[in-house]
Design an enzyme around this catalytic site. Sequence first.
Site, PDB file in Angstrom:
ATOM      1  N   ASN A 230     -74.380  -3.678   6.385  1.00  0.00           N
ATOM      2  CA  ASN A 230     -73.445  -3.208   5.575  1.00  0.00           C
ATOM      3  C   ASN A 230     -73.879  -3.380   4.007  1.00  0.00           C
ATOM      4  OD1 ASN A 230     -71.777  -5.497   4.358  1.00  0.00           O
ATOM      5  ND2 ASN A 230     -72.522  -6.269   6.313  1.00  0.00           N
TER       6      ASN A 230
ATOM      7  N   HIS B   5     -69.628  -9.100  15.739  1.00  0.00           N
ATOM      8  CA  HIS B   5     -70.139  -7.722  16.260  1.00  0.00           C
ATOM      9  C   HIS B   5     -69.593  -7.105  17.551  1.00  0.00           C
ATOM     10  CE1 HIS B   5     -73.585  -8.960  13.398  1.00  0.00           C
ATOM     11  NE2 HIS B   5     -73.099  -8.182  12.823  1.00  0.00           N
TER      12      HIS B   5
ATOM     13  N   SER C  88     -71.409 -10.393   4.843  1.00  0.00           N
ATOM     14  CA  SER C  88     -72.229 -11.395   5.355  1.00  0.00           C
ATOM     15  C   SER C  88     -72.707 -12.566   4.229  1.00  0.00           C
ATOM     16  CB  SER C  88     -73.280 -11.058   6.573  1.00  0.00           C
ATOM     17  OG  SER C  88     -74.293 -10.168   5.867  1.00  0.00           O
TER      18      SER C  88
ATOM     19  N   CYS D 289     -66.110 -10.788   4.774  1.00  0.00           N
ATOM     20  CA  CYS D 289     -64.895 -10.118   5.306  1.00  0.00           C
ATOM     21  C   CYS D 289     -64.134 -10.854   6.054  1.00  0.00           C
ATOM     22  CB  CYS D 289     -65.194  -8.657   5.869  1.00  0.00           C
ATOM     23  SG  CYS D 289     -66.184  -8.835   7.339  1.00  0.00           S
TER      24      CYS D 289
ATOM     25  N   HIS E  66     -77.888  -1.154  15.803  1.00  0.00           N
ATOM     26  CA  HIS E  66     -76.942  -2.121  15.262  1.00  0.00           C
ATOM     27  C   HIS E  66     -76.077  -2.855  16.507  1.00  0.00           C
ATOM     28  CE1 HIS E  66     -73.822  -4.299  13.164  1.00  0.00           C
ATOM     29  NE2 HIS E  66     -74.512  -4.253  12.065  1.00  0.00           N
TER      30      HIS E  66
ATOM     31  N   HIS F 252     -75.610 -11.995   9.988  1.00  0.00           N
ATOM     32  CA  HIS F 252     -77.048 -11.486   9.207  1.00  0.00           C
ATOM     33  C   HIS F 252     -77.210 -11.989   7.831  1.00  0.00           C
ATOM     34  CE1 HIS F 252     -76.879  -7.775  11.926  1.00  0.00           C
ATOM     35  NE2 HIS F 252     -77.635  -8.754  12.503  1.00  0.00           N
TER      36      HIS F 252
ATOM     37  N   GLU G 186     -73.275  -4.240  16.754  1.00  0.00           N
ATOM     38  CA  GLU G 186     -71.825  -3.628  16.917  1.00  0.00           C
ATOM     39  C   GLU G 186     -71.897  -2.201  17.778  1.00  0.00           C
ATOM     40  OE1 GLU G 186     -68.451  -1.482  14.394  1.00  0.00           O
ATOM     41  OE2 GLU G 186     -69.301  -3.248  13.199  1.00  0.00           O
TER      42      GLU G 186
END
Length: 282
Positions: free
Chosen positions: A225, A76, A267, A12, A126, A41, A128
């Site tokens: 994700n 993140h 990722s 992304c 996580h 990741h 983030e």
Amino acid sequence: MKIELAESAGFCFGVRRAVDTVYRLLDEKGKRVCTLGPIIHNEQVVADLEKRGVRVADDPGEVSGDGEEILVIRSHGVPRDVVESLEKHGTAYEDATCPFVKKIHKTVSEYSERGYHIIIIGSASHPEVQGILGWTKGNGQVIETREQAEQFVMPDAGKKICVVAQTTFNYKKFKELVEILVKKGYDIYAVNTICNATATRQHEAEDLAARMDAMLVIGGRHSSNSRKLYEICKNQCENTYFIQTADDLETIPLGSFASLGITAGASTPKNIIQEVLRACQK
């Protein structure tokens, strides 16, 4: 066998920006680079960077103070106190926090200042989410499951609530949890902070899985994700497999399927996706 690759599979914007930042700094002479946690990741990307001298720091205090090493904050993001500590100690750093995550930091900081109770819908473990929580001035909490939403009781009945989401969270699940909270009668301001790229990737994967005999989801084993993509595809296609690289295809009976869909998490670099695609075509 018919093979179809999802258009939105792979990096992304935020992840690409963070990875590109590290490679750019490596190309600048005299710069040693470290990242605060793995830059993404994905074990293959992290291993490649390690070969080029990039090390992973678990704490900002580990960064060399000689001015020759620069720290990169990954997409993140990090809690407010980490940024303040870096500034206080004059640590050389480059902030590669995804702009969409930065926007969430700004939102929760603003509404926290105004006295709102902050709810972050996402995975508490996580990075983030941990970073977002660090911008709430101590009046925030994380909700991930339906059970947690149903059991939620407002600590202060007179307070309003601001709800945000981890950028890579499942949109349908986010909507479901918000509806549970709304039914409790609280004064809620809900912001859908799920990244558009994430929503597109999830919708695309769901549609593809519904049409295919089998699905491959490519991603790092620690990629949140990618795991969510796997769950979405598995709900539509029983023959859904989670893999990291083309080597993992050896145990999958690809020859028994008439059609195969392929998607990948945010990722997963393009070269790994192409390697899997070529292996499947053979």
